[in-house]
Scaffold this motif. Sequence first.
Motif, mmCIF file in Angstrom:
data_model
loop_
_atom_site.group_PDB
_atom_site.id
_atom_site.type_symbol
_atom_site.label_atom_id
_atom_site.label_comp_id
_atom_site.label_asym_id
_atom_site.label_seq_id
_atom_site.Cartn_x
_atom_site.Cartn_y
_atom_site.Cartn_z
ATOM 1 N N ALA A 34 0.644 -1.258 0.093
ATOM 2 C CA ALA A 34 0.056 0.089 0.090
ATOM 3 C C ALA A 34 0.817 0.828 -0.079
ATOM 4 N N TRP A 35 2.629 1.496 1.094
ATOM 5 C CA TRP A 35 2.512 2.655 0.807
ATOM 6 C C TRP A 35 3.395 3.134 -0.948
ATOM 7 N N LYS A 36 3.920 1.282 -1.457
ATOM 8 C CA LYS A 36 4.766 1.838 -2.194
ATOM 9 C C LYS A 36 3.510 2.062 -3.837
ATOM 10 N N GLU A 37 2.307 1.454 -3.613
ATOM 11 C CA GLU A 37 1.235 2.118 -4.521
ATOM 12 C C GLU A 37 0.885 3.471 -4.458
ATOM 13 N N ASP A 38 1.025 3.923 -3.254
ATOM 14 C CA ASP A 38 0.779 5.438 -2.326
ATOM 15 C C ASP A 38 2.081 6.331 -2.917
ATOM 16 N N LEU A 39 3.162 5.383 -3.130
ATOM 17 C CA LEU A 39 4.412 6.922 -3.253
ATOM 18 C C LEU A 39 4.680 6.268 -4.843
ATOM 19 N N ILE A 40 4.091 6.081 -5.459
ATOM 20 C CA ILE A 40 4.455 5.590 -6.599
ATOM 21 C C ILE A 40 3.679 6.427 -7.909
ATOM 22 N N ASP A 41 2.053 6.743 -6.859
ATOM 23 C CA ASP A 41 1.045 7.631 -7.326
ATOM 24 C C ASP A 41 1.182 8.848 -7.017
ATOM 25 N N ARG A 42 2.449 8.949 -6.220
ATOM 26 C CA ARG A 42 2.505 10.363 -5.301
ATOM 27 C C ARG A 42 4.065 11.249 -6.664
ATOM 28 N N VAL A 43 4.330 10.530 -6.840
ATOM 29 C CA VAL A 43 5.597 10.267 -7.815
ATOM 30 C C VAL A 43 4.761 10.657 -9.089
ATOM 31 N N GLU A 44 4.286 9.770 -10.072
ATOM 32 C CA GLU A 44 3.622 9.883 -10.985
ATOM 33 C C GLU A 44 2.896 11.905 -10.712
ATOM 34 N N ALA A 45 2.433 11.814 -9.481
ATOM 35 C CA ALA A 45 1.636 13.498 -9.818
ATOM 36 C C ALA A 45 2.681 14.866 -9.838
ATOM 37 N N ALA A 186 15.784 18.698 -17.974
ATOM 38 C CA ALA A 186 15.041 18.222 -18.799
ATOM 39 C C ALA A 186 15.536 18.324 -20.444
ATOM 40 N N ARG A 187 14.921 17.397 -21.171
ATOM 41 C CA ARG A 187 15.973 17.891 -22.271
ATOM 42 C C ARG A 187 15.824 19.319 -23.547
ATOM 43 N N SER A 188 16.582 19.059 -23.608
ATOM 44 C CA SER A 188 17.070 20.720 -24.447
ATOM 45 C C SER A 188 17.039 20.528 -26.044
ATOM 46 N N GLY A 189 16.160 20.339 -26.897
ATOM 47 C CA GLY A 189 17.124 20.601 -28.543
ATOM 48 C C GLY A 189 17.213 19.041 -28.529
ATOM 49 N N GLU A 190 18.556 19.270 -29.611
ATOM 50 C CA GLU A 190 19.333 17.767 -30.170
ATOM 51 C C GLU A 190 20.067 17.853 -29.711
ATOM 52 N N THR A 191 21.007 18.738 -28.333
ATOM 53 C CA THR A 191 22.131 19.149 -28.443
ATOM 54 C C THR A 191 22.986 19.017 -27.310
ATOM 55 N N LEU A 192 24.189 18.699 -26.669
ATOM 56 C CA LEU A 192 24.500 17.236 -25.744
ATOM 57 C C LEU A 192 24.428 19.346 -24.605
ATOM 58 N N PRO A 193 24.250 18.521 -23.671
ATOM 59 C CA PRO A 193 24.371 17.567 -22.444
ATOM 60 C C PRO A 193 22.735 17.257 -23.585
ATOM 61 N N ILE A 194 22.411 15.451 -22.981
ATOM 62 C CA ILE A 194 20.969 15.648 -23.664
ATOM 63 C C ILE A 194 20.541 15.427 -22.567
ATOM 64 N N GLY A 195 19.252 15.665 -21.784
ATOM 65 C CA GLY A 195 18.423 15.824 -20.440
ATOM 66 C C GLY A 195 17.627 15.183 -20.870
ATOM 67 N N GLY A 196 16.714 15.215 -20.250
ATOM 68 C CA GLY A 196 15.520 13.962 -19.473
ATOM 69 C C GLY A 196 15.994 12.690 -19.857
ATOM 70 N N LEU A 197 16.674 12.216 -19.407
ATOM 71 C CA LEU A 197 16.574 10.806 -18.977
ATOM 72 C C LEU A 197 16.857 10.237 -17.895
ATOM 73 N N THR A 198 15.981 10.739 -17.378
ATOM 74 C CA THR A 198 15.632 10.457 -15.991
ATOM 75 C C THR A 198 15.282 8.979 -16.469
ATOM 76 N N VAL A 199 15.306 8.422 -15.166
ATOM 77 C CA VAL A 199 14.533 6.364 -15.071
ATOM 78 C C VAL A 199 13.548 6.415 -14.244
ATOM 79 N N ILE A 200 12.356 6.700 -14.430
ATOM 80 C CA ILE A 200 11.803 6.384 -13.469
ATOM 81 C C ILE A 200 11.597 5.419 -12.885
ATOM 82 N N GLN A 201 11.636 4.599 -11.915
ATOM 83 C CA GLN A 201 11.270 3.327 -11.997
ATOM 84 C C GLN A 201 11.164 3.016 -10.946
ATOM 85 N N PHE A 202 10.175 2.344 -10.058
ATOM 86 C CA PHE A 202 9.884 1.206 -9.024
ATOM 87 C C PHE A 202 10.525 -0.100 -8.888
#
Length: 231
Positions: A34-45, A186-202
């Motif tokens: 129950a705690w983990k599902e609540d955490l996932i919902d909060r992170v998504e928000a 966050a990702r900003s265009g196609e130039t380096l460095p490449i942003g927005g690669l955060t992996v959100i996984q629980f």
Amino acid sequence: MARRRFLSFLFLLLAAVSFAGFMSLGVWQVKRLAWKEDLIDRVEARVHADPVAVPANWPRVSEDTHEYLHVRVSGEYRADAVSLVAAATEAGQGYWVMAPLQLAGGRWLYINQGFVPQTERKAAQAGAFTPEGVVTVTGLLRMSHPGGGVLRDNVPAENRWYSRDVQAMAARQGIAPVAPFFVDAARSGETLPIGGLTVIQFRNNHLVYAITWFALALGMVLAAVLVVRHR
């Protein structure tokens, strides 16, 4: 006969204790689920919400309440204090470009500008990808990762990093005070460095664990029934 009764009693006692233990572990895993599902919902928000200002009260920032918060912050980079962190991403092997950003009040916040391939290591270390002047960065708030990576420790004296330990990076560069968290840009265009690669996984295996513990508890009950019937 007496010895058999004594052994049966010992087994039933062990079964009762094991049953209580397995049931307790199963209930605990249900609560964790129950705690983990609540955490996932909060992170998504948080991730999909409009960006907000970076929290100013740093001691109150925690993983449970602020991890992956969508934020926006402005300041000036210090390009000569960039740290590169070894990274393996969907874009390949390379480095995260961790650059300290000085805020208006004089405090510092590290920004993970994004990923660069190994071929761009020298350019990134020299600050070639870190802009001058006041910039505004939007991204996700992440907590510091002290210690190092898997089987590899950070070596601050040699400026070698395997985890994004912002306190250690700041100490090496003589930067203070520094936030105990950083921002994945966050990702900003196609130039380096490449942003927005955060992996959100629980990892959420609590339901499987709960079923396992309850099954073991049921097994102890069945074993006890067989012993009693045999007697």
